[in-house]
Design an enzyme around this catalytic site. Structure first.
Site, short mmCIF file in Angstrom:
data_model
loop_
_atom_site.label_atom_id
_atom_site.label_comp_id
_atom_site.label_asym_id
_atom_site.label_seq_id
_atom_site.Cartn_x
_atom_site.Cartn_y
_atom_site.Cartn_z
CE1 TYR A 29 70.01 24.85 25.16
CE2 TYR A 29 67.99 24.92 23.88
CZ TYR A 29 69.36 24.90 23.94
OH TYR A 29 70.10 24.96 22.78
CB SER A 111 68.59 26.24 14.29
OG SER A 111 69.76 25.74 14.87
CE1 TYR A 134 75.81 28.51 16.02
CE2 TYR A 134 74.66 26.48 15.49
CZ TYR A 134 74.74 27.64 16.22
OH TYR A 134 73.79 27.93 17.14
CB THR A 160 75.57 31.66 14.02
OG1 THR A 160 74.20 31.80 13.62
CG2 THR A 160 75.71 32.06 15.48
NE ARG A 169 74.14 29.03 26.10
CZ ARG A 169 74.03 28.53 24.87
NH1 ARG A 169 73.24 27.50 24.63
NH2 ARG A 169 74.70 29.06 23.87
CE LYS A 258 71.08 34.80 15.41
NZ LYS A 258 71.64 34.00 16.50
CG HIS A 282 73.92 32.78 20.48
ND1 HIS A 282 74.60 32.46 19.35
CD2 HIS A 282 73.16 31.70 20.77
CE1 HIS A 282 74.26 31.24 18.95
NE2 HIS A 282 73.38 30.75 19.81
NE ARG A 285 70.55 30.24 24.02
CZ ARG A 285 69.78 29.50 24.78
NH1 ARG A 285 68.98 30.09 25.65
NH2 ARG A 285 69.76 28.19 24.69
C1 LIG Z 1 66.66 28.29 23.06
C2 LIG Z 1 67.51 29.07 22.11
C3 LIG Z 1 68.18 28.40 21.10
C4 LIG Z 1 68.95 29.12 20.17
N1 LIG Z 1 69.57 28.46 19.15
C5 LIG Z 1 70.27 29.16 18.22
C6 LIG Z 1 70.83 28.48 17.09
O1 LIG Z 1 70.69 27.28 16.91
N2 LIG Z 1 71.54 29.25 16.22
C7 LIG Z 1 71.70 30.60 16.37
O2 LIG Z 1 72.36 31.25 15.54
N3 LIG Z 1 71.15 31.24 17.42
C8 LIG Z 1 70.43 30.57 18.33
N4 LIG Z 1 69.85 31.23 19.38
C9 LIG Z 1 69.94 32.70 19.44
C10 LIG Z 1 68.76 33.34 18.70
O3 LIG Z 1 68.84 33.08 17.31
C11 LIG Z 1 68.68 34.86 18.89
O4 LIG Z 1 69.94 35.41 18.60
C12 LIG Z 1 68.27 35.26 20.30
O5 LIG Z 1 67.31 34.38 20.81
C13 LIG Z 1 67.70 36.68 20.26
O6 LIG Z 1 67.38 37.12 21.54
P1 LIG Z 1 65.88 37.07 22.14
O7 LIG Z 1 65.66 35.64 22.54
O8 LIG Z 1 65.96 38.00 23.29
O9 LIG Z 1 64.92 37.51 21.07
C14 LIG Z 1 69.08 30.53 20.30
C15 LIG Z 1 68.39 31.20 21.33
C16 LIG Z 1 67.61 30.48 22.21
C17 LIG Z 1 66.85 31.25 23.27
#
Ligand SMILES: Cc1cc2nc3c(=O)[nH]c(=O)nc-3n(C[C@H](O)[C@H](O)[C@H](O)COP(=O)(O)O)c2cc1C
Length: 384
Positions: A29, A111, A134, A160, A169, A258, A282, A285
């Site tokens: 995940y 978050s 969000y 976001t 995913r 974001k 993101h 993702r």
């Molecule tokens: C496991 C996971 C959960 C995430 N959950 C959120 C979230 O709840 N809200 C959000 O804006 N971004 C979320 N993101 C995105 C991160 O805030 C961020 O944009 C991203 O991880 C940056 O890339 P990096 O992992 O290569 O540093 C998530 C990313 C991951 C890997």
């Protein structure tokens, strides 16, 4: 890392340790991206396309990584990105990470879908943190969370905007992460049984496993599948920039938008009153097949950099990457997976060590480039 290596010294080392600690569905995940994971991979590999310039014999005896982000002093231009359900990767993970960020004076972002609530994080830490939100269909709930964040002293709202629909995913479907049925539960139980440390640290001692900010809205608040159903119905695909203008009228602090990757959207964000933008996909993702964030940075900085602070996340894995992003015009960067790996591997101490490694790497990179201060990291120091 081999069995003879004792100290993790890179994000890669922490990633391997996290893999040993976490049940597979949780590790995947974190690690995974959308669809074929093209964007995810580009985010990291595209940093290699940029090279830094080295200048020597310039008196680098006073290197200082401190700077400001949105008017606040930070010890280095780095923040912890919002990570949903971080409390499933280590016991009350949001609190451990917030403490580590506080220790070195950089922002932690909580978050919306954290395991720990706004109030729980506030109670356990002594400094303001950033809160990520969000656009939910239930605007009453949006307002409620804004008020809660304001009440505990959050200075900055990270809003976001790249989740109009959930990204696809594949890993999460494959290994049962998203399956609340019998087969999914059996599969997850089988994965958990192979990770006794996690089972004790998080599975037993890390309860309650709910999404703290939303628990009053969800029936069966200790079942994560109920949350998923709730969240899936709450993401609002009809949201537009007008909603951000509405949000602006209800939040007095800073707003960082974001999830912007195109210059045109960056302009719109500025026009509706954002104090800064985070160039982010993101972490690869959401929409797969797009450019990495670092390849978008110069264009966006050239378009709105004179009006607003531009931040970047996605693929930052060491201090050299941080300096490259700064040279291309970012005011600062956020890291996501790196802090989660470090925390899953070694808890708060892991995040402490990771952050001091980032600071050492930024310092060494600056010194070897012949500069002492963050504002000397300019566009003429990087080539593509
Ligand atoms: C496991 C996971 C959960 C995430 N959950 C959120 C979230 O709840 N809200 C959000 O804006 N971004 C979320 N993101 C995105 C991160 O805030 C961020 O944009 C991203 O991880 C940056 O890339 P990096 O992992 O290569 O540093 C998530 C990313 C991951 C890997």
């Amino acid at each position: 890392m081999s069995i003879y290596d004792v100290i993790p010294v890179s994000v890669n080392d922490y990633q391997k340790k996290a893999k040993q600690r976490l049940p597979k569905f949780l590790f995947d995940y974190i690690e995974g991206g959308a669809n074929a994971e093209e964007t995810l991979n580009r985010n990291t590999s595209d940093f290699k396309k940029f090279t830094l310039k080295q200048f020597v014999m310039r008196d680098v005896s006073k290197i200082n990584t401190a700077t400001t982000m949105l008017g606040h002093k930070v010890s280095m231009p780095l923040a912890l990105a919002p990570i949903g359900m971080a409390g499933l990767f280590a016991r009350r993970g949001e609190i451990q990470a917030a403490r580590a960020a506080n220790k070195v004076d950089i922002p932690f972002t909580l978050s919306t879908v954290g395991v720990c609530s706004i109030e729980e994080v506030k109670k356990s830490t002594n400094k303001p943190f950033w809160f990520q939100l969000y656009m939910l269909r239930d605007r009453g709930l949006v307002l409620e969370m804004l008020h809660r964040a304001q009440a505990v002293g959050c200075t900055t709202l990270v809003f976001t905007v790249d989740l109009a629909l959930p990204g696809i995913r594949l890993r999460d479907f494959r290994n049962g992460m998203l399956d609340g049925g019998f087969k999914g539960e059996i599969s997850k139980a089988a994965q958990i049984i192979t990770r006794p440390y996690w089972l004790y640290d998080v599975g037993i001692k890390g309860k309650p496993h709910c999404l703290g900010n939303l628990k009053h809205k969800v029936t069966g608040p200790n079942n994560l599948h109920h949350y998923k159903t709730f969240i899936d119905t709450q993401f609002d695909p009809s949201a537009t920039w007008d909603d951000i203008a509405w949000l602006r009228s209800h939040w007095q602090g800073n707003i960082l938008i974001k999830g912007v990757v195109e210059a045109d959207d960056a302009k719109r964000a500025v026009n509706v009153g954002a104090d800064g933008i985070i160039i982010s996909n993101h972490g690869g993702r959401q929409l797969d097949g797009t450019s990495s964030t670092i390849m978008k940075l110069s264009d966006i900085v050239n378009t709105v950099g004179h009006q607003t602070e531009v931040f970047l996340d996605g693929g930052i894995r060491n201090g050299v990457d941080v300096v490259k992003a700064l040279a291309l015009g970012a005011k600062g960067v956020l890291i996501g997976r790196p802090w989660v790996y470090a925390m899953a591997a070694q808890g708060e101490n892991g995040v402490n060590t990771l952050l001091s490694q980032f600071q050492n790497e930024i310092t060494a990179t600056m010194g070897l480039m012949g500069i002492n201060n963050i504002d000397e990291i300019t566009a003429d120091l990087v080539e593509c």
